[in-house]
Design a protein around this motif. Sequence first.
Motif, PDB file in Angstrom:
ATOM      1  N   LEU A 174       3.420   5.573   0.851  1.00 23.61           N
ATOM      2  CA  LEU A 174       3.986   5.649   2.035  1.00 23.61           C
ATOM      3  C   LEU A 174       4.480   6.339   2.898  1.00 23.61           C
ATOM      4  O   LEU A 174       4.872   6.986   2.932  1.00 23.61           O
ATOM      5  CB  LEU A 174       5.828   5.012   1.691  1.00 23.61           C
ATOM      6  CG  LEU A 174       5.387   3.416   0.981  1.00 23.61           C
ATOM      7  CD1 LEU A 174       7.252   3.720   0.860  1.00 23.61           C
ATOM      8  CD2 LEU A 174       5.560   2.254   1.211  1.00 23.61           C
TER       9      LEU A 174
ATOM     10  N   PHE B 159       9.729   8.417  -4.561  1.00 27.41           N
ATOM     11  CA  PHE B 159      10.336   7.999  -3.502  1.00 27.41           C
ATOM     12  C   PHE B 159       8.511   8.813  -2.999  1.00 27.41           C
ATOM     13  O   PHE B 159       7.694   7.936  -2.321  1.00 27.41           O
ATOM     14  CB  PHE B 159      10.830   7.346  -2.839  1.00 27.41           C
ATOM     15  CG  PHE B 159      11.584   6.525  -2.066  1.00 27.41           C
ATOM     16  CD1 PHE B 159      11.093   5.790  -2.806  1.00 27.41           C
ATOM     17  CD2 PHE B 159      13.269   7.238  -3.814  1.00 27.41           C
ATOM     18  CE1 PHE B 159      12.130   4.345  -2.917  1.00 27.41           C
ATOM     19  CE2 PHE B 159      13.756   6.247  -3.575  1.00 27.41           C
ATOM     20  CZ  PHE B 159      13.384   4.547  -4.134  1.00 27.41           C
TER      21      PHE B 159
ATOM     22  N   GLU C  36       6.963   2.937   7.417  1.00 24.50           N
ATOM     23  CA  GLU C  36       6.750   1.978   6.495  1.00 24.50           C
ATOM     24  C   GLU C  36       8.199   2.136   5.743  1.00 24.50           C
ATOM     25  O   GLU C  36       8.703   1.212   5.641  1.00 24.50           O
ATOM     26  CB  GLU C  36       5.474   1.991   5.194  1.00 24.50           C
ATOM     27  CG  GLU C  36       4.452   1.871   5.621  1.00 24.50           C
ATOM     28  CD  GLU C  36       2.688   2.050   5.174  1.00 24.50           C
ATOM     29  OE1 GLU C  36       2.497   0.997   4.851  1.00 24.50           O
ATOM     30  OE2 GLU C  36       2.927   3.105   4.563  1.00 24.50           O
ATOM     31  N   ALA C  37       8.354   3.523   4.701  1.00 26.01           N
ATOM     32  CA  ALA C  37       9.813   3.709   4.293  1.00 26.01           C
ATOM     33  C   ALA C  37      11.185   3.448   5.425  1.00 26.01           C
ATOM     34  O   ALA C  37      12.648   2.452   4.725  1.00 26.01           O
ATOM     35  CB  ALA C  37       9.893   5.076   4.500  1.00 26.01           C
TER      36      ALA C  37
ATOM     37  N   ILE D 219       3.875   0.061  -9.641  1.00 27.92           N
ATOM     38  CA  ILE D 219       4.630   0.584  -9.398  1.00 27.92           C
ATOM     39  C   ILE D 219       5.956   0.966 -10.270  1.00 27.92           C
ATOM     40  O   ILE D 219       6.398   0.005 -10.795  1.00 27.92           O
ATOM     41  CB  ILE D 219       5.552  -0.291  -8.306  1.00 27.92           C
ATOM     42  CG1 ILE D 219       4.615  -0.078  -6.587  1.00 27.92           C
ATOM     43  CG2 ILE D 219       6.882   1.020  -7.009  1.00 27.92           C
ATOM     44  CD1 ILE D 219       3.586   0.310  -6.785  1.00 27.92           C
TER      45      ILE D 219
ATOM     46  N   LEU E 133       5.394   7.940  -3.561  1.00 31.95           N
ATOM     47  CA  LEU E 133       4.784   6.851  -3.387  1.00 31.95           C
ATOM     48  C   LEU E 133       3.744   7.234  -2.013  1.00 31.95           C
ATOM     49  O   LEU E 133       4.439   7.827  -0.927  1.00 31.95           O
ATOM     50  CB  LEU E 133       5.318   5.737  -3.508  1.00 31.95           C
ATOM     51  CG  LEU E 133       6.120   5.477  -4.441  1.00 31.95           C
ATOM     52  CD1 LEU E 133       7.853   4.610  -4.265  1.00 31.95           C
ATOM     53  CD2 LEU E 133       5.538   4.702  -5.433  1.00 31.95           C
TER      54      LEU E 133
ATOM     55  N   ILE F 143      11.040  -0.723   5.355  1.00 28.95           N
ATOM     56  CA  ILE F 143      11.888  -1.498   4.136  1.00 28.95           C
ATOM     57  C   ILE F 143      13.028  -1.188   3.850  1.00 28.95           C
ATOM     58  O   ILE F 143      13.698  -2.079   3.474  1.00 28.95           O
ATOM     59  CB  ILE F 143      10.647  -0.547   3.041  1.00 28.95           C
ATOM     60  CG1 ILE F 143       9.472  -0.580   2.948  1.00 28.95           C
ATOM     61  CG2 ILE F 143      11.424  -0.690   1.702  1.00 28.95           C
ATOM     62  CD1 ILE F 143       8.793  -0.207   1.941  1.00 28.95           C
TER      63      ILE F 143
ATOM     64  N   LYS G 274       8.761  -4.910  -2.568  1.00 27.61           N
ATOM     65  CA  LYS G 274       8.539  -4.493  -0.570  1.00 27.61           C
ATOM     66  C   LYS G 274       7.356  -3.231  -1.058  1.00 27.61           C
ATOM     67  O   LYS G 274       6.518  -3.662  -0.160  1.00 27.61           O
ATOM     68  CB  LYS G 274       9.350  -4.305  -0.205  1.00 27.61           C
ATOM     69  CG  LYS G 274      10.521  -5.693  -0.475  1.00 27.61           C
ATOM     70  CD  LYS G 274      10.007  -6.484   1.239  1.00 27.61           C
ATOM     71  CE  LYS G 274      11.064  -7.681   1.367  1.00 27.61           C
ATOM     72  NZ  LYS G 274      10.679  -8.614   2.095  1.00 27.61           N
ATOM     73  N   ILE G 275       7.516  -2.097  -1.893  1.00 28.53           N
ATOM     74  CA  ILE G 275       6.583  -1.469  -1.761  1.00 28.53           C
ATOM     75  C   ILE G 275       4.911  -2.073  -2.330  1.00 28.53           C
ATOM     76  O   ILE G 275       4.242  -1.236  -1.795  1.00 28.53           O
ATOM     77  CB  ILE G 275       7.597  -0.753  -3.238  1.00 28.53           C
ATOM     78  CG1 ILE G 275       8.344   0.426  -2.511  1.00 28.53           C
ATOM     79  CG2 ILE G 275       6.655   0.792  -3.116  1.00 28.53           C
ATOM     80  CD1 ILE G 275       9.577   1.331  -3.426  1.00 28.53           C
TER      81      ILE G 275
ATOM     82  N   ARG H  12       3.664  -3.141   0.890  1.00 26.65           N
ATOM     83  CA  ARG H  12       3.274  -2.281   1.612  1.00 26.65           C
ATOM     84  C   ARG H  12       2.149  -1.733   1.009  1.00 26.65           C
ATOM     85  O   ARG H  12       1.387  -1.100   2.381  1.00 26.65           O
ATOM     86  CB  ARG H  12       4.447  -1.323   1.660  1.00 26.65           C
ATOM     87  CG  ARG H  12       5.324  -2.273   2.902  1.00 26.65           C
ATOM     88  CD  ARG H  12       5.619  -2.124   3.970  1.00 26.65           C
ATOM     89  NE  ARG H  12       6.576  -2.648   4.760  1.00 26.65           N
ATOM     90  CZ  ARG H  12       6.386  -3.027   5.888  1.00 26.65           C
ATOM     91  NH1 ARG H  12       5.250  -3.250   6.973  1.00 26.65           N
ATOM     92  NH2 ARG H  12       7.726  -4.019   6.408  1.00 26.65           N
TER      93      ARG H  12
END
Length: 88
Positions: free
Chosen positions: A39, A34, A43-44, A28, A37, A47, A16-17, A20
């Motif tokens: 994101l 986290f 987006e987080a 990854i 990343l 998810i 998923k990450i 995105r």
Amino acid sequence: MVKVTAGEVQEWLVQKIADRLGEDPSSISPGQYFDELDLDSTEALVIAGEMENWLGFELGTTALWYHPTIEALSAHIAEESAQRGAAA
């Protein structure tokens, strides 16, 4: 409710990450934090919502705080899944 292993959750999260971010899943690292990343908060949240739908239960609001890597969160979710499965 789905009963999952840490490996299944980790694979799901990495995919998923990666989707995105437009990255290959192999780029990854499950041990990466986290907040490292790329994101954004929207987006987080997306998810997290997709994960809750997949799992069939809500993640605690502090789950990412106490389990700040894909690896740590995956282990926590697998444990929570097992506990919920045993209680059912």
